[in-house]
Design an enzyme around this catalytic site. Structure first.
Site, short mmCIF file in Angstrom:
data_model
loop_
_atom_site.label_atom_id
_atom_site.label_comp_id
_atom_site.label_asym_id
_atom_site.label_seq_id
_atom_site.Cartn_x
_atom_site.Cartn_y
_atom_site.Cartn_z
N CYS A 104 14.78 48.75 40.87
CA CYS A 104 14.73 47.94 39.65
C CYS A 104 15.08 46.52 40.04
CB CYS A 104 15.71 48.45 38.59
SG CYS A 104 15.79 47.39 37.13
N SER A 309 5.73 50.19 32.10
CA SER A 309 6.81 50.87 32.80
C SER A 309 7.15 52.14 32.04
CB SER A 309 8.04 49.97 32.90
OG SER A 309 9.11 50.63 33.54
N MET A 318 9.11 43.66 34.65
CA MET A 318 10.00 44.27 35.62
C MET A 318 10.17 43.33 36.80
SD MET A 318 7.53 46.25 34.16
CE MET A 318 6.40 46.96 35.35
#
Length: 398
Positions: A104, A309, A318
């Site tokens: 992430c 996502s 993201m």
């Protein structure tokens, strides 16, 4: 009838970029969850509140979106020249699994501040005022991230005037360098372009044959042209997330692209790998109104990008996909570069428009023979502690 009491586990709830998640020190987890496996996954599912057939995560820390259904485990690094190991888990909302297949990028911004505040960094290396450098080993993909964390009065500076579209309030800027972001170790086949081409023709049953750039940089990502799938590239969440046929189309693109990238053997396997690859669509720059109501001018951006996502259009972008965008923009002939006018930016940053506004990301790229090498991608995010203390879960949850 006997009941199992709850246990409490030290944890910090943090925002990083346009995401937030629950952060743990590895040594604070129950012994069974200190190693990868079913016990760890069950624990994190219970912490976040999944699986939830109501898709609300009311009985947990999750926020019922892909941006808020996340967990992070940080440990002292065993890698030379690194400070901490950072492991990211994308927790499914309505299904009983945790996806460990990628990073992430947004929460990466919180790892450096968390590491400093929780005693992972030698105090002698931390300036009282200035910028502390934290070298992070991203354990999911086997890559180095260098975080530059502002310090004031011997503590991490969290407030400031850095504004990030998709985040309501300004905060302090955390600059991130994603080193050697291409060709991740997890199933990427060791190549930036797993097919060997900057653009391929991707056959998707029920959709058609689409031009696609499939790239391993930051996170495996499949780019297609907005026009080829009936969009303009300036869409907001409601235009996609409220359309079951559109979501099914994007999932089909993602599944068949994943096969072409060598990430899975059969399209059906994509259902168990929701976090990667990402799928995104691009278009030339154009003016649009962001989700906040702010008008984004055509001249403010180089390219339009929208990305999905965990099966939904993301409310912003993201962080890892931003790395993929910056990398692809730096290489001539990719769909991202073509949409931006096919002007390679090997040393410059690209500013792209996303549903919440704009974001700038740069990639340092150079050509070696017929190949492009990207040494790092750079972008700025912010991070803030929202709450700290303990999370509680039933003692038999894992």
């Amino acid at each position: 009838m006997t009941y199992t009491p709850q246990i409490k586990i030290p944890a910090v709830y943090m925002r990083g970029g346009t995401s937030k998640g629950v952060f743990f020190r590895l040594q604070d987890l129950p012994a069974a969850a200190q190693v990868p496996g079913a016990a760890r996954d069950r624990l994190l599912l219970r912490v976040i509140g999944s699986p939830d057939p109501y898709a609300k995560q009311i009985d947990g820390m999750g926020g019922a979106t892909s941006s808020t259904s996340k967990a992070v485990i940080v440990a002292a690094s065993t890698r030379p020249d690194h400070d901490v190991d950072y492991l990211f888990g994308q927790v499914a909302i309505d299904k009983p699994f945790v996806d460990w297949s990628g990073n992430c990028g947004n929460l990466s911004a919180a790892v450096g501040p968390y590491a400093i505040a929780n005693g992972f960094i030698d105090p002698a290396r931390i300036p009282r005022d200035g910028v502390a450098t934290v070298r992070i080993w991203q354990a999911n993909i086997g890559k180095t991230i260098v975080a530059h964390v502002p310090m004031r009065g011997g503590e991490v500076q969290e407030t400031g005037d850095f504004e990030l579209d998709g985040v309501t309030f300004p905060a302090a800027e955390v600059r991130l360098e994603f080193m050697d972001p291409a060709a991740d170790e997890e199933g990427g086949g060791g190549a930036m372009f797993p097919t060997g081409n900057p653009v391929d023709q991707l056959d998707v049953p029920g959709v058609g044959t689409l031009s696609a750039t499939m790239i391993n940089a930051g996170i495996p990502t499949i780019f297609v042209n907005a026009e080829d799938i009936g969009y303009r590239g300036d869409e907001l969440q409601d235009a996609i997330n409220g359309d079951p046929k559109a979501l099914a189309m994007f999932e089909a693109i993602r599944a068949h692209g994943a096969v072409r990238m060598g990430l899975i053997a059969h399209p059906e396997e994509a259902a168990r790998r929701q976090h990667t690859p990402k799928v995104a669509f691009v278009a030339p720059p154009a003016a649009y109104t962001a989700s906040s109501g702010r008008r984004v001018a055509r001249e403010d951006i180089d390219v339009l990008v929208r990305a999905l996502s965990m099966g939904k259009l993301h409310h912003a972008m993201m962080g890892t996909a931003a790395v993929a965008i910056g990398t692809a923009a730096a290489i001539p002939g990719t769909l991202v570069s073509l949409a931006a006018g096919d002007q390679a930016r090997p040393g410059d940053a690209v500013r792209f428009g996303h549903p919440s506004g704009t974001l700038r990301v740069g990639a340092e790229a150079r050509r070696e023979g017929d190949d492009w090498i990207v040494t790092k991608a750079v972008m700025s995010r912010s991070a803030r502690v929202l709450m700290e203390g303990w999370v509680r879960v039933p003692g038999d949850a894992f």
